[in-house]
Structure formats: structure tokens, C-alpha cells
Scaffold this motif. Structure first.
Motif, PDB file in Angstrom:
ATOM      1  N   LYS A  91       0.792  -1.143  -0.061  1.00 18.40           N
ATOM      2  CA  LYS A  91      -0.047   0.051   0.058  1.00 18.40           C
ATOM      3  C   LYS A  91       1.042   1.195  -0.260  1.00 18.40           C
ATOM      4  CE  LYS A  91      -0.546   0.135   5.137  1.00 18.40           C
ATOM      5  NZ  LYS A  91      -1.294   0.016   6.055  1.00 18.40           N
ATOM      6  N   THR A  92       0.260   2.433  -0.023  1.00 17.09           N
ATOM      7  CA  THR A  92       1.185   3.523  -0.371  1.00 17.09           C
ATOM      8  C   THR A  92       1.909   3.985   0.893  1.00 17.09           C
ATOM      9  OG1 THR A  92      -0.449   4.469  -1.814  1.00 17.09           O
ATOM     10  CG2 THR A  92       1.032   5.939  -0.816  1.00 17.09           C
ATOM     11  N   ALA A  93       3.002   3.895   1.013  1.00 14.23           N
ATOM     12  CA  ALA A  93       3.961   4.299   2.054  1.00 14.23           C
ATOM     13  C   ALA A  93       4.196   5.848   2.279  1.00 14.23           C
ATOM     14  CB  ALA A  93       5.322   3.916   1.911  1.00 14.23           C
ATOM     15  N   GLY A  94       4.378   6.200   3.464  1.00 13.49           N
ATOM     16  CA  GLY A  94       4.525   7.562   3.670  1.00 13.49           C
ATOM     17  C   GLY A  94       3.326   8.457   3.682  1.00 13.49           C
ATOM     18  N   LYS A  95       2.088   7.937   3.531  1.00 15.30           N
ATOM     19  CA  LYS A  95       0.948   8.922   3.135  1.00 15.30           C
ATOM     20  C   LYS A  95       0.699   9.705   4.267  1.00 15.30           C
ATOM     21  CE  LYS A  95      -2.418   5.079   4.311  1.00 15.30           C
ATOM     22  NZ  LYS A  95      -3.614   4.650   3.722  1.00 15.30           N
ATOM     23  N   ASP A  96       0.865   9.244   5.584  1.00 17.45           N
ATOM     24  CA  ASP A  96       0.697  10.090   6.724  1.00 17.45           C
ATOM     25  C   ASP A  96       1.479  11.320   7.029  1.00 17.45           C
ATOM     26  OD1 ASP A  96      -1.373   8.191   7.539  1.00 17.45           O
ATOM     27  OD2 ASP A  96      -0.166   7.136   8.904  1.00 17.45           O
ATOM     28  N   LEU A  97       2.866  10.928   6.494  1.00 19.33           N
ATOM     29  CA  LEU A  97       3.721  11.802   6.577  1.00 19.33           C
ATOM     30  C   LEU A  97       3.406  13.158   5.673  1.00 19.33           C
ATOM     31  CD1 LEU A  97       6.481  12.853   7.817  1.00 19.33           C
ATOM     32  CD2 LEU A  97       7.601  11.393   5.905  1.00 19.33           C
ATOM     33  N   VAL A  98       2.990  12.796   4.447  1.00 20.40           N
ATOM     34  CA  VAL A  98       2.731  13.622   3.440  1.00 20.40           C
ATOM     35  C   VAL A  98       1.475  14.415   3.787  1.00 20.40           C
ATOM     36  CG1 VAL A  98       1.524  14.012   0.938  1.00 20.40           C
ATOM     37  CG2 VAL A  98       3.637  12.098   1.354  1.00 20.40           C
ATOM     38  N   ALA A  99       0.711  13.856   4.423  1.00 22.28           N
ATOM     39  CA  ALA A  99      -0.728  14.533   4.969  1.00 22.28           C
ATOM     40  C   ALA A  99      -0.518  15.269   6.411  1.00 22.28           C
ATOM     41  CB  ALA A  99      -1.996  13.425   5.153  1.00 22.28           C
ATOM     42  N   ASP A 100       0.888  14.882   6.849  1.00 22.79           N
ATOM     43  CA  ASP A 100       1.028  15.599   7.997  1.00 22.79           C
ATOM     44  C   ASP A 100      -0.031  15.130   9.293  1.00 22.79           C
ATOM     45  OD1 ASP A 100       2.722  16.852   9.654  1.00 22.79           O
ATOM     46  OD2 ASP A 100       1.954  19.011   9.432  1.00 22.79           O
ATOM     47  N   LYS A 101      -0.169  14.035   9.388  1.00 24.32           N
ATOM     48  CA  LYS A 101      -1.314  13.541  10.347  1.00 24.32           C
ATOM     49  C   LYS A 101      -0.493  12.956  11.549  1.00 24.32           C
ATOM     50  CE  LYS A 101      -4.510  10.711   9.144  1.00 24.32           C
ATOM     51  NZ  LYS A 101      -5.615   9.489   8.735  1.00 24.32           N
ATOM     52  N   THR A 102      -0.956  13.154  12.546  1.00 25.35           N
ATOM     53  CA  THR A 102      -0.328  12.624  13.893  1.00 25.35           C
ATOM     54  C   THR A 102      -0.538  11.194  13.864  1.00 25.35           C
ATOM     55  OG1 THR A 102      -1.262  14.690  14.832  1.00 25.35           O
ATOM     56  CG2 THR A 102      -0.633  12.939  16.172  1.00 25.35           C
ATOM     57  N   THR A 103       0.832  10.632  14.313  1.00 20.97           N
ATOM     58  CA  THR A 103       0.985   9.174  14.330  1.00 20.97           C
ATOM     59  C   THR A 103       2.134   9.079  15.584  1.00 20.97           C
ATOM     60  OG1 THR A 103       3.322   9.287  13.217  1.00 20.97           O
ATOM     61  CG2 THR A 103       1.104   9.002  11.824  1.00 20.97           C
ATOM     62  N   TYR A 104       2.272   7.749  16.105  1.00 21.52           N
ATOM     63  CA  TYR A 104       2.748   7.761  17.281  1.00 21.52           C
ATOM     64  C   TYR A 104       4.525   8.014  16.923  1.00 21.52           C
ATOM     65  CZ  TYR A 104      -1.036   5.551  19.977  1.00 21.52           C
ATOM     66  OH  TYR A 104      -2.036   5.394  20.359  1.00 21.52           O
ATOM     67  N   PRO A 105       4.942   7.644  15.695  1.00 21.54           N
ATOM     68  CA  PRO A 105       6.549   8.119  15.539  1.00 21.54           C
ATOM     69  C   PRO A 105       6.643   9.776  15.748  1.00 21.54           C
ATOM     70  CG  PRO A 105       5.608   6.233  14.062  1.00 21.54           C
ATOM     71  CD  PRO A 105       4.687   6.794  14.943  1.00 21.54           C
ATOM     72  N   LYS A 106       5.441  10.312  15.083  1.00 23.37           N
ATOM     73  CA  LYS A 106       5.531  11.750  15.155  1.00 23.37           C
ATOM     74  C   LYS A 106       5.728  12.510  16.481  1.00 23.37           C
ATOM     75  CE  LYS A 106       3.068  15.709  13.099  1.00 23.37           C
ATOM     76  NZ  LYS A 106       4.254  16.241  12.059  1.00 23.37           N
ATOM     77  N   LEU A 107       4.715  11.808  17.429  1.00 25.20           N
ATOM     78  CA  LEU A 107       4.787  12.237  18.819  1.00 25.20           C
ATOM     79  C   LEU A 107       5.996  11.766  19.554  1.00 25.20           C
ATOM     80  CD1 LEU A 107       0.757  12.104  19.642  1.00 25.20           C
ATOM     81  CD2 LEU A 107       2.354  13.934  18.990  1.00 25.20           C
ATOM     82  N   LEU A 108       6.262  10.531  19.492  1.00 24.59           N
ATOM     83  CA  LEU A 108       7.084   9.783  20.428  1.00 24.59           C
ATOM     84  C   LEU A 108       8.429   9.699  19.598  1.00 24.59           C
ATOM     85  CD1 LEU A 108       4.847   6.925  21.557  1.00 24.59           C
ATOM     86  CD2 LEU A 108       5.062   9.165  22.313  1.00 24.59           C
ATOM     87  N   GLY A 109       8.803   9.633  18.422  1.00 23.01           N
ATOM     88  CA  GLY A 109      10.010   9.159  17.705  1.00 23.01           C
ATOM     89  C   GLY A 109       9.975   7.703  17.427  1.00 23.01           C
ATOM     90  N   ILE A 110      10.772   7.195  16.436  1.00 23.51           N
ATOM     91  CA  ILE A 110      10.683   5.825  16.192  1.00 23.51           C
ATOM     92  C   ILE A 110      11.079   4.758  17.154  1.00 23.51           C
ATOM     93  CG2 ILE A 110      11.824   3.962  14.655  1.00 23.51           C
ATOM     94  CD1 ILE A 110       9.820   5.780  12.979  1.00 23.51           C
ATOM     95  N   GLU A 111      12.269   5.146  18.062  1.00 29.82           N
ATOM     96  CA  GLU A 111      12.886   4.303  19.272  1.00 29.82           C
ATOM     97  C   GLU A 111      11.610   4.243  20.210  1.00 29.82           C
ATOM     98  OE1 GLU A 111      15.060   2.023  18.773  1.00 29.82           O
ATOM     99  OE2 GLU A 111      15.135   3.013  16.811  1.00 29.82           O
ATOM    100  N   LYS A 112      11.179   5.292  20.613  1.00 28.23           N
ATOM    101  CA  LYS A 112      10.447   5.225  21.817  1.00 28.23           C
ATOM    102  C   LYS A 112       8.914   4.452  21.321  1.00 28.23           C
ATOM    103  CE  LYS A 112      12.764   7.135  24.848  1.00 28.23           C
ATOM    104  NZ  LYS A 112      13.117   6.385  25.964  1.00 28.23           N
ATOM    105  N   SER A 113       8.533   4.614  20.100  1.00 24.10           N
ATOM    106  CA  SER A 113       7.358   4.095  19.510  1.00 24.10           C
ATOM    107  C   SER A 113       7.696   2.381  19.669  1.00 24.10           C
ATOM    108  CB  SER A 113       6.941   4.324  18.103  1.00 24.10           C
ATOM    109  OG  SER A 113       6.806   5.714  18.104  1.00 24.10           O
ATOM    110  N   ARG A 114       8.804   1.954  19.200  1.00 23.90           N
ATOM    111  CA  ARG A 114       9.041   0.605  19.331  1.00 23.90           C
ATOM    112  C   ARG A 114       9.154   0.084  20.745  1.00 23.90           C
ATOM    113  NH1 ARG A 114      13.613   1.009  14.560  1.00 23.90           N
ATOM    114  NH2 ARG A 114      12.411   0.572  12.770  1.00 23.90           N
ATOM    115  N   GLU A 115       9.541   0.948  21.664  1.00 26.43           N
ATOM    116  CA  GLU A 115       9.653   0.426  23.015  1.00 26.43           C
ATOM    117  C   GLU A 115       8.073   0.292  23.440  1.00 26.43           C
ATOM    118  OE1 GLU A 115      11.871   3.295  25.634  1.00 26.43           O
ATOM    119  OE2 GLU A 115      13.562   3.186  24.120  1.00 26.43           O
ATOM    120  N   PHE A 116       7.325   1.443  23.140  1.00 25.37           N
ATOM    121  CA  PHE A 116       5.830   1.439  23.471  1.00 25.37           C
ATOM    122  C   PHE A 116       5.166   0.087  22.873  1.00 25.37           C
ATOM    123  CE2 PHE A 116       1.571   3.375  22.801  1.00 25.37           C
ATOM    124  CZ  PHE A 116       1.029   3.265  24.101  1.00 25.37           C
TER     125      PHE A 116
END
Length: 382
Positions: free
Chosen positions: A322-347
């Protein structure tokens, strides 16, 4: 610009600890952070041209059931099966067997008949592959509490029909406006927006008919309970609630973890929860067993979305199907956006551990598929 302050190792509260998934808004989810983050969200939509309609019907497939790492028999297999509670359990074989049965049942349930156009559209998305996580969860929960696979198969098919409906509608230009799903053009790109909307509507209504008409060997009371559970999970206080809050959050600059959790617990986790709970209900589970499995499912439901958010920014469209990066393009709030990749992985790791803790007390051999499915959701690559 909104600021979100997050404390370290907060205790898991809110919706995940509330046994009624339809109750109110949530309080903040447990997060593993030691810093404050500032976020800014400006929603936007991409526009696409409508492709010419063509007639196309997909054959049942289990090609998307296993990830590339699983097929290679590498690290992922060990991560998925390592905590299954049964050293002889093969997740790959289990998923292959169950997915094949689900695919056949879906093919039989939604036959190609008149009007051809609508049934082609329904089958195009319903039989387009997919991992079949929701129906397999339903079957595994049924068998865990002592039920037979056949008793839960109509419910398993129903949750996949509703999941497919949600994907068809979510991909529409008025929603996420996506062109690719499961490695193929989205439904409205093939059949047009009008037929795509109707295909989703037809799958939704037929899901309930299928449970009511096709479930055998289960008491009327349990069938009615299952229908009510599924309806609540996807209605105005379930899946639809998550969709609406997601839409209304676009363009806002102060979307924090509490609101993000609310969106995904309802938009994504509610149907995963229903999948497990329906299996436990029709399988004859006690109220205590049903509620323990509800908690398990709620954790893995949110886990599924956290991992989805991570994959959206770390994988390609080809890898995801499926289309990758669509949340980033749409500037939607996501867990990586709020927490960062590593903290999202810990979560995600914490959610997986909390989910598996709910399986203690069950027959560990029978629980092996659910342990493995939780690990699969945590470590999946697409």
C-alpha cells in the motif's frame, strides 16, 4: 503550536483498562518517554484522477499471509514462535492452514452472482489476499475456550468482510484518497467511487446476515450476543467514532497522545477486539474468559496501529503493498511523530508484553496461536 508533556513509565490506564470499549474518551496511554515534545499537525489531502472502470475478480490467495522474513525462515520466525507456550508450534503452518480455510469460506460466502458488477467489486477486495489476522484471531480464541473451528468460521468471515468494507471506504477520495491496497489498485480505482461505496455497504450488511444464517451448533443467545458485540464495535461509538475523530483532527495543531489513542483504539483496535471476543463467545467461553481475551485483544489492537505507524515511515510501498509515507505527506499525527521511532518501538514492545500477560491462566498449548499472533503483530514487516 501545541505542546505535549509526557512522563516516564506512566501506568497503563484509560480505554485499555476499561472493560467497556464504548465508554467515553480515554485518558492518556502508558508511554515510555522522558522528554517533552512539541507537535504541529496540518492535515492535507492528495487528489487523484479516477481510473476507467474495468471488470476484475480476484481469486483467493494466501500469498500475503507470511512476510518475507517468515518465508525465509529467519529471525522473525524465532521472534514469533519463541514465546508461543508450545515448542512444537509452527506459526507459519498454522497461519497457512487457517488462512486457506478462511479464504475458501469467504469465496463460498460471497459467490459471483447477479448483479455481477457489485459482486465482482465485493470479491475484488475481499479476496485480494491480506494477512487474515482478524479471522484467525477469531478462530484461535474460539478454540482456546474449547469451541470448534466451524462454530466460529461465520464470525471470522464476518469480521473480514467488515474489515474489507472499512478499507474500501477508507481508500475513497473523500477519506484517505489512496490508490494502492494489498499491492493492487484500490476498489474505487477499478470500479469507480459509486460502486466502491456500494460494495462496502453490501459487505457490511452481509456480514451480519452471514453470522445469523450460517452459524451452526451455537445457542441463539450466544449468536445474538455476538451480533450485538460486533455492531457496537463498528458503530458510532466504535470504528466509526475513530474515523470521525480522525477526520475532525486533521489540520489541528494540538493533537496529543490522548486523542491519538482514542482514534486508534476505536478505528483499529475495536474490530480486532471484536474478532477475539466473538470467537470466545461462540466458542462457549465464560464471562471471565471473554473479558480476559477482550483485554488481550485491546492491547494487540493498539499494538497493530503503533506498528502500522512505524512501518509507514520505515518501509516502501512495494514492501507494504500500500502507499507508504501517506501519513507523513498528509502531516497526520502518528506515534512516531509524537514519540519518535525508538520510543514507538519501546511502546509497541510494552503493549505486546501486556497483551501476553492476559493469556496466563489459559491452557498454554491452546494459547500458542494467540501468543504467536501477538508476536507476529509486533514484529510484522508489512
Amino acid at each position: 503550536m501545541g505542546s505535549v508533556s509526557l512522563s516516564s513509565c506512566a501506568q497503563t490506564t484509560s480505554i485499555l483498562n476499561n472493560s467497556k470499549h464504548h465508554a467515553g474518551c480515554s485518558r492518556s496511554m502508558a508511554v515510555l518517554l522522558t522528554q517533552s515534545l512539541s507537535i504541529s499537525v496540518a492535515g492535507s489531502k492528495l487528489l487523484s484522477m479516477r481510473s476507467p472502470k474495468r471488470r476484475q475478480t480476484a481469486a483467493p490467495s494466501i500469498s500475503a499471509v507470511l512476510t518475507t522474513k517468515q518465508e525465509a525462515g529467519g529471525k522473525m520466525d524465532r521472534e514469533v514462535e519463541g514465546q508461543s507456550g508450545n515448542p512444537n508450534f509452527s506459526f507459519k503452518a498454522y497461519m497457512g492452514e487457517k488462512a486457506a480455510k478462511v479464504n475458501q469460506a469467504l469465496d463460498d460466502a460471497v459467490a459471483l452472482r447477479e448483479p455481477l458488477r457489485i459482486h465482482e467489486a465485493m470479491r475484488y477486495s475481499l479476496l485480494a489476499g491480506g494477512k487474515r489476522v482478524r479471522p484467525v484471531l477469531c478462530l484461535a480464541a474460539c478454540e482456546l475456550v474449547g469451541g470448534e473451528e466451524a462454530a466460529a468460521m461465520p464470525c471470522a468471515c464476518a469480521v473480514e468482510m467488515i474489515h474489507t468494507m472499512s478499507l474500501i471506504h477508507d481508500d475513497l477520495p473523500c477519506m484517505d484518497n489512496d490508490d494502492l491496497r494489498r499491492g493492487k489498485p484500490t476498489n474505487h480505482k477499478v470500479f469507480g467511487e459509486d460502486v466502491a461505496v456500494l460494495a462496502g455497504d453490501a459487505l457490511l450488511s452481509f456480514a451480519f446476515e452471514h453470522i445469523a444464517v450460517s452459524t451452526a451448533g451455537v445457542s441463539k443467545g450466544r449468536i445474538l450476543r455476538a451480533v450485538g458485540e460486533l455492531a457496537k464495535a463498528i458503530g458510532s461509538e466504535g470504528l466509526v467514532a475513530g474515523q470521525v475523530v480522525d477526520i475532525c483532527s486533521e489540520g489541528l495543531t494540538d493533537v496529543g497522545l490522548e486523542q491519538l489513542e482514542y482514534i486508534h483504539v476505536h478505528k483499529t483496535a475495536a474490530l480486532l477486539e471484536a474478532s477475539v471476543v466473538l470467537g470466545a463467545i461462540v466458542g462457549g467461553g465464560t464471562d471471565e474468559e471473554v473479558e480476559k481475551l477482550r483485554k488481550f485483544a485491546r492491547y494487540i489492537g493498539l499494538l497493530f496501529q503503533v506498528v502500522d505507524d512505524i512501518l509507514d515511515v520505515t518501509k516502501s510501498s512495494q514492501e507494504l503493498g500500500k502507499t507508504a509515507g501517506k501519513d507523513l505527506v498528509a502531516d497526520k499525527t502518528t506515534y512516531p511523530k509524537l514519540l519518535g521511532i525508538e520510543k514507538s518501538r519501546e511502546f509497541a514492545a510494552k503493549l505486546n508484553a501486556d497483551a501476553q500477560a492476559q493469556l496466563v491462566g489459559f491452557d498454554q498449548e491452546k494459547a500458542a496461536p494467540l501468543y504467536a499472533l501477538a508476536n507476529y503483530i509486533a514484529h510484522r514487516e508489512n
